[in-house]
Motif scaffolding. Structure first.
Motif, PDB file in Angstrom:
ATOM      1  N   ASN A 169       0.811  -1.211   0.000  1.00  0.00           N
ATOM      2  CA  ASN A 169       0.000   0.000   0.000  1.00  0.00           C
ATOM      3  C   ASN A 169       0.847   1.265   0.000  1.00  0.00           C
ATOM      4  N   ILE A 170       2.000   1.207   0.701  1.00  0.00           N
ATOM      5  CA  ILE A 170       2.905   2.350   0.628  1.00  0.00           C
ATOM      6  C   ILE A 170       3.380   2.514  -0.818  1.00  0.00           C
ATOM      7  N   GLY A 171       3.587   1.380  -1.484  1.00  0.00           N
ATOM      8  CA  GLY A 171       3.952   1.437  -2.896  1.00  0.00           C
ATOM      9  C   GLY A 171       2.870   2.138  -3.703  1.00  0.00           C
ATOM     10  N   LEU A 172       1.613   1.789  -3.428  1.00  0.00           N
ATOM     11  CA  LEU A 172       0.520   2.420  -4.169  1.00  0.00           C
ATOM     12  C   LEU A 172       0.486   3.918  -3.914  1.00  0.00           C
ATOM     13  N   ILE A 173       0.738   4.302  -2.642  1.00  0.00           N
ATOM     14  CA  ILE A 173       0.731   5.732  -2.315  1.00  0.00           C
ATOM     15  C   ILE A 173       1.834   6.445  -3.089  1.00  0.00           C
ATOM     16  N   ALA A 174       3.037   5.836  -3.080  1.00  0.00           N
ATOM     17  CA  ALA A 174       4.154   6.460  -3.810  1.00  0.00           C
ATOM     18  C   ALA A 174       3.826   6.547  -5.288  1.00  0.00           C
ATOM     19  N   LEU A 175       3.225   5.489  -5.810  1.00  0.00           N
ATOM     20  CA  LEU A 175       2.850   5.471  -7.222  1.00  0.00           C
ATOM     21  C   LEU A 175       1.889   6.612  -7.542  1.00  0.00           C
ATOM     22  N   ALA A 176       0.872   6.760  -6.695  1.00  0.00           N
ATOM     23  CA  ALA A 176      -0.140   7.789  -6.952  1.00  0.00           C
ATOM     24  C   ALA A 176       0.477   9.180  -6.887  1.00  0.00           C
ATOM     25  N   LEU A 177       1.278   9.422  -5.818  1.00  0.00           N
ATOM     26  CA  LEU A 177       1.896  10.741  -5.689  1.00  0.00           C
ATOM     27  C   LEU A 177       2.851  10.993  -6.859  1.00  0.00           C
ATOM     28  N   GLY A 178       3.544   9.924  -7.282  1.00  0.00           N
ATOM     29  CA  GLY A 178       4.466  10.059  -8.411  1.00  0.00           C
ATOM     30  C   GLY A 178       3.731  10.453  -9.678  1.00  0.00           C
ATOM     31  N   VAL A 179       2.606   9.795  -9.947  1.00  0.00           N
ATOM     32  CA  VAL A 179       1.837  10.140 -11.142  1.00  0.00           C
ATOM     33  C   VAL A 179       1.350  11.583 -11.047  1.00  0.00           C
ATOM     34  N   GLY A 180       0.919  11.966  -9.825  1.00  0.00           N
ATOM     35  CA  GLY A 180       0.459  13.336  -9.637  1.00  0.00           C
ATOM     36  C   GLY A 180       1.560  14.345  -9.933  1.00  0.00           C
ATOM     37  N   LEU A 181       2.759  14.075  -9.385  1.00  0.00           N
ATOM     38  CA  LEU A 181       3.887  14.983  -9.627  1.00  0.00           C
ATOM     39  C   LEU A 181       4.233  15.044 -11.097  1.00  0.00           C
ATOM     40  N   TRP A 182       4.184  13.869 -11.716  1.00  0.00           N
ATOM     41  CA  TRP A 182       4.487  13.779 -13.136  1.00  0.00           C
ATOM     42  C   TRP A 182       3.540  14.669 -13.932  1.00  0.00           C
TER      43      TRP A 182
END
Lengths: 302, 663
Positions: free
Chosen positions: B301-314
């Motif tokens: 789930n931490i991975g999912l959070i990082a993924l989501a924030l990463g896509v947002g930053l992108w």
């Protein structure tokens, strides 16, 4: 408004007919007369008249299995356009809801199977969740192709048959997606060559072995829900293969029904002509389905 | 805010008192949190920032705390989960009464909460690091509460070492930042302006490593599956529910210092996220220990959070506001959701451990009938983590999918391809999470009991079930009213990413991403489930119904040992789909010879990363270090000699330096 009512009526009434047609096709291929096409309706009627037997180890989860299975199939059916007509419910991102509704149904069918404490049902449950875990990416890649082609994230517009890129550019990807979705359809609805609902060896079954202990109305609901799932996924596949309308709304309904029956005949033919694969090969085919639809995505992005 | 600190400190003082310590410990945590909730809501509601500056008698130190929307966002789950965990813990720890002193436990429990709160509030690097240490160290003592057990001690050590490697990186990070800002004050860090690209790149990577160790980013996650199962369950709930999120907080705070995000930050976070989600869920698939399986699910789930924030930053860096909003909202919502559902699952697992004395899946089973309330709450929690509708996990997962899909359709070139591929990976992760949680629920709660303890289990006290029910209720509520929650943290998004709160809310209400409609769909799913259930009940009510044994395929003497086990459940995917390196390790000693002795089979579940990477490295390090053992003589004379040598070296260095400067 009228098309919503027709949609709901078709969704509620037609699914068992598909099973009847599949059965009839298989019988004809085997040189038998076979049960009448309406046999699944008689079966359902009879099951709903029967009493039930519940295992002593079971809890509410066991009873929730059929309920959730049917409710999720019904809801998923509301998201899919039948033929050229709009779905009753449609919004951006409903494709994700569609996929995850089936996941919810699966959670409870698999948990209900484990609730009986039978080794066979545990086996079926493990197989079901493992295989669908691979079917999920295939389904999503297929949706991606449709989304890319139509520039939309809603199933109704994804399947409305308009391709801004032109039909020529769309065709190769659509063929790949149709093939991939057909594999997913067969796996998710436990048809030969991936699963055999009619075998008498519990060790080799997937879906049927999970519902060994269900009886009476509960079993009726499972059969009905499974038929509805087949119907709904078939409707998606049909729109990929036949992405055009006839102009007149009534002809469109006719085309849709004819298409669905044709799909049932096709499934029946596949079931008659192929033998069931060994269980260990099922994942290989699912990975192939993923690759097919992923390749469809790549074709569009070149 | 000050009130809260008072509450925390008060409980800390009382927590020391013998005898009634547990009551005071629980009371302190609850009162402190409830008082703390008020300013948090005020800040999220747009009341602006509040700060306290006190002189601190430490060189370069300043006791400077401030409550801004970012802090409030992370404090809210702390203050919601803490009282529930404390109340639960009060009942949970009662079984240790008389055998162990609970004094230190409650002291460190309150200290832990205090440390966490201070980390989130601190606005001075020195204070931040001190609070960070307080949090890490008190967590260490909480983890090692049952230190007489063999498996708990190494878990504690691994945690401590990982925490300090992370802290060392953070120390370096703050020193570099402080050097450039000329002060250790966070306000100065903000004012330092755009740093050179290479420097900000180095700082960002350091933040990822330092804070990522706490958050449980792969490959810095190895402490997590050790520490979480070892800790008492209400502590695991807090560690997994909120402490690992403090790592995410650190990364977000650091982003504010570093100015506008660089183009590669988003993709980096997406990569880390995909790696974490995949590795976490795969390893969660076959764990025997329920709490260990939950710990791996936290990594996912931490991975999912990082993924989501990463896509947002992108999306933010590429100028795609829709993708940015969807990704960031999805990531932040998932932080809260994960606090709720993982808190729920760890507390539920604790109730099972409390009732049966084991967390080994293969010794449990049939608990739904014996612990109905715990069972229902855990089924809801499992559904939420498996991200299926109609629960809250699905809402954040939907936002993440929508971010990926929108990005995949709109971005240009290769980045589009990566996002589309990630959609497939996310679908796979969802499928595997399904396997993992069907297995957890099915093997532990359903079927027949596999051991005497499981058959004699009893429902836990209302103090333990009530927090579970509240958390499950929150999960359902968030699923139906997701927009309200996004509204609560819209100021945080505005504060950190400079996306106006109004445009966030309108974007999430537009036809592009109709979030309120999704909430209504969740409600519709509930209604439909209820309707079909009613139909079912009616259809069985007026027909004969009887109970009988499960059909055993003609076998007449079934036992609970015939049942499918957790290991057999995951056998198919483990042997057919996972690479060999990730599978559990089985050692078999077959009976041999004419008079065979008993055969033996053991299965271990080592962490892939630690087995392939860390274990050889630390073994190598240890071997090198043993060669230095002659330095440690144990004689006072030789240690004095070392002092003299170091002193002389220092003088020599000073002399040389001055000489060089003068030249």
């Amino acid at each position: 408004m009228s098309h919503i009512i027709i949609h709901i009526i078709l969704l509620l009434v037609l699914p068992p007919l598909l099973l009847g047609v599949i059965g009839k096709t298989k019988a004809l291929f085997a040189g038998r007369i076979g049960p009448p096409v309406l046999q699944p309706y008689y079966d359902l009627w009879k099951l709903f008249q029967k009493g039930s037997v519940f295992s002593t180890t079971t809890t509410w989860v066991f009873r929730a299995g059929p309920v959730v299975g049917l409710a999720t199939a019904l809801l998923a059916g509301m998201l899919i356009p039948f033929g050229g007509h709009w779905a009753p419910v449609s919004f951006n991102g409903d494709m994700i809801l569609f996929a995850y509704l089936f996941a919810l149904g699966r959670f409870f069918t698999a948990a209900a199977a484990l609730d009986t404490g039978s080794a066979f049902e545990g086996m079926g449950s493990a197989r079901e969740v493992t295989f669908s875990c691979l079917a999920e990416p295939a389904l999503f890649f297929g949706f991606l192709v449709l989304a890319k082609l139509s520039g939309s994230l809603s199933l109704t517009t994804m399947l409305d048959g308009t391709f801004p890129l032109g039909a020529g550019a769309a065709a190769p990807s659509l063929v790949l997606v149709a093939a991939s979705l057909f594999i997913v359809l067969l796996v998710e609805n436990c048809r030969i060559p991936f699963d055999d609902p009619n075998t008498h060896l519990e060790l080799t079954m997937i879906h049927e072995v999970m519902v060994l202990d269900h009886s009476g109305p509960a079993f009726g609901m499972i059969l009905y829900g499974a038929a509805m799932k087949l119907f709904v996924m078939g409707a998606v596949l049909l729109r990929v293969v036949v992405p055009f309308e006839l102009g007149n709304p009534w002809y469109d309904w006719g085309l849709f029904m004819a298409g669905m029956l044709g799909l049932a005949v096709l499934i029946g033919m596949v079931e008659s002509m192929m033998a069931r694969f060994r269980m260990v090969f099922v994942p290989t085919f699912l990975v192939a389905a993923c690759l097919l639809s992923a390749f469809g995505v790549i074709l569009l992005l070149r | 805010m000050v009130c809260f600190l008072g509450g925390g400190l008060l409980s800390l003082l009382f927590g020391r008192r013998p005898g009634r310590s547990s009551r005071f410990g629980v009371g302190g945590a609850v009162v402190g949190s409830v008082i703390g909730l008020w300013p948090v809501f005020q800040s999220l509601g747009g009341a602006g920032t509040e700060s306290v500056r006190l002189a601190w008698n430490v060189p370069n130190g300043l006791f400077y705390i401030q409550l801004d929307p970012l802090s409030a966002f992370f404090l809210l789950p702390v203050f919601i989960l803490t009282p529930l965990a404390a109340v639960y813990g009060g009942a949970y720890m009662r079984s240790f009464l008389g055998r162990k002193s609970l004094r230190s436990h409650w002291f460190f429990f309150n200290l832990f909460i205090l440390g966490m709160t201070l980390v989130i509030l601190a606005r001075h690097a020195l204070l931040f690091l001190v609070a960070w240490e307080v949090m890490s160290l008190s967590a260490f003592f909480l983890v090692t509460f049952e230190h007489e057990k063999k498996e708990v001690r190494p878990a504690g050590w691994i945690y401590l070492i990982a925490a300090h490697i992370g802290a060392a990186v953070l120390l370096a990070l703050f020193l570099v930042l402080g050097h450039h800002a000329g002060s250790l004050d966070f306000d100065q860090f903000m004012a330092v302006g755009p740093l050179s690209p290479s420097l900000s790149a180095i700082l960002f990577v350091m933040a990822i490593v330092g804070f990522g160790t706490k958050a449980g980013f792969v490959p810095f996650h190895i402490w997590l599956p050790e520490a979480h199962p070892a800790a008492p369950s209400h502590v695991s709930a807090l560690m997994s529910g909120v402490m690992i999120k403090v790592g995410i907080y650190g990364i977000l705070r650091m982003m504010m210092f570093l100015g506008p995000p660089a183009v590669w930050w988003g993709p980096l976070l997406v990569g880390i996220g995909v790696l974490g989600a995949l590795l976490g869920v795969t390893l969660a698939l076959f764990q025997r220990d329920i709490k260990r399986a939950l710990a791996y699910s936290s990594i996912e789930n931490i991975g999912l959070i990082a993924l989501a924030l990463g896509v947002g930053l992108w999306g933010l860096t590429l100028g795609h506001p829709v993708v940015a909003i969807l990704g960031l909202a999805g990531g932040l919502l998932h932080i809260w959701n994960h606090s709720l559902m993982k808190g729920l699952m760890f507390l539920g697992a604790g109730s099972i451990l409390h009732a049966t004395g084991t967390k080994d899946m293969e010794r449990l089973g049939g608990l739904m009938a014996r612990m109905p309330r715990t069972g229902v709450a855990m089924v809801l929690g499992a559904l939420a983590i498996a991200a299926v509708p109609p629960l809250n996990g699905f809402v954040s997962e939907w936002l993440i999918y929508m971010a990926l899909l929108n990005g995949g359709l709109d971005f240009a070139g290769g980045s589009r391809m990566i996002l589309l591929l990630t959609v497939g990976v996310l679908a796979l992760v969802g499928g595997m999470a399904m396997i993992c949680f069907v297995r957890l629920i099915g093997i532990v709660l359903l079927g027949a009991g596999r051991s005497e303890e499981a058959c004699n289990a009893h429902e836990s006290s209302p103090w333990m079930t009530l927090p579970l029910v509240i958390l499950a209720g929150c999960c359902v509520g968030v699923a139906v009213f997701p927009r309200a929650l996004i509204l609560v943290f819209s100021r945080t998004v505005e504060f950190v990413f400079a996306i106006p709160a109004e445009s966030l809310m309108t974007a999430l209400n537009s036809p592009v991403s109709p979030l309120p409609l999704l909430g209504q769909m969740n409600a519709l799913v509930w209604i439909m489930l209820g309707a079909v259930a009613a139909l079912f009940l009616v259809s069985i009510s007026n027909r004969a119904s009887r109970s009988n044994e499960t059909w055993g395929c003609g076998y007449l003497a079934p036992t609970a040992r015939i049942q499918y086990t957790g290991q057999s459940f995951s056998e198919l995917i483990v042997t057919r789909l996972l690479p060999r390196a990730m599978r559990p390790k089985t050692r078999v000693a077959l009976p041999e010879g004419l008079f065979p002795e008993a055969g033996k089979m053991t299965t271990g579940y080592p962490d892939t990363m630690s087995r392939i990477f860390y274990q050889p490295f630390f073994e190598w390090l240890m071997e090198r270090l043993t060669r230095l053992r002659w330095v440690q003589q144990g004689k006072i004379q030789s240690y004095m000699l070392y002092f003299v040598v170091v002193l002389l070296a220092a003088f020599a260095w000073l002399a040389v330096r001055q000489w060089v400067v003068h030249e």
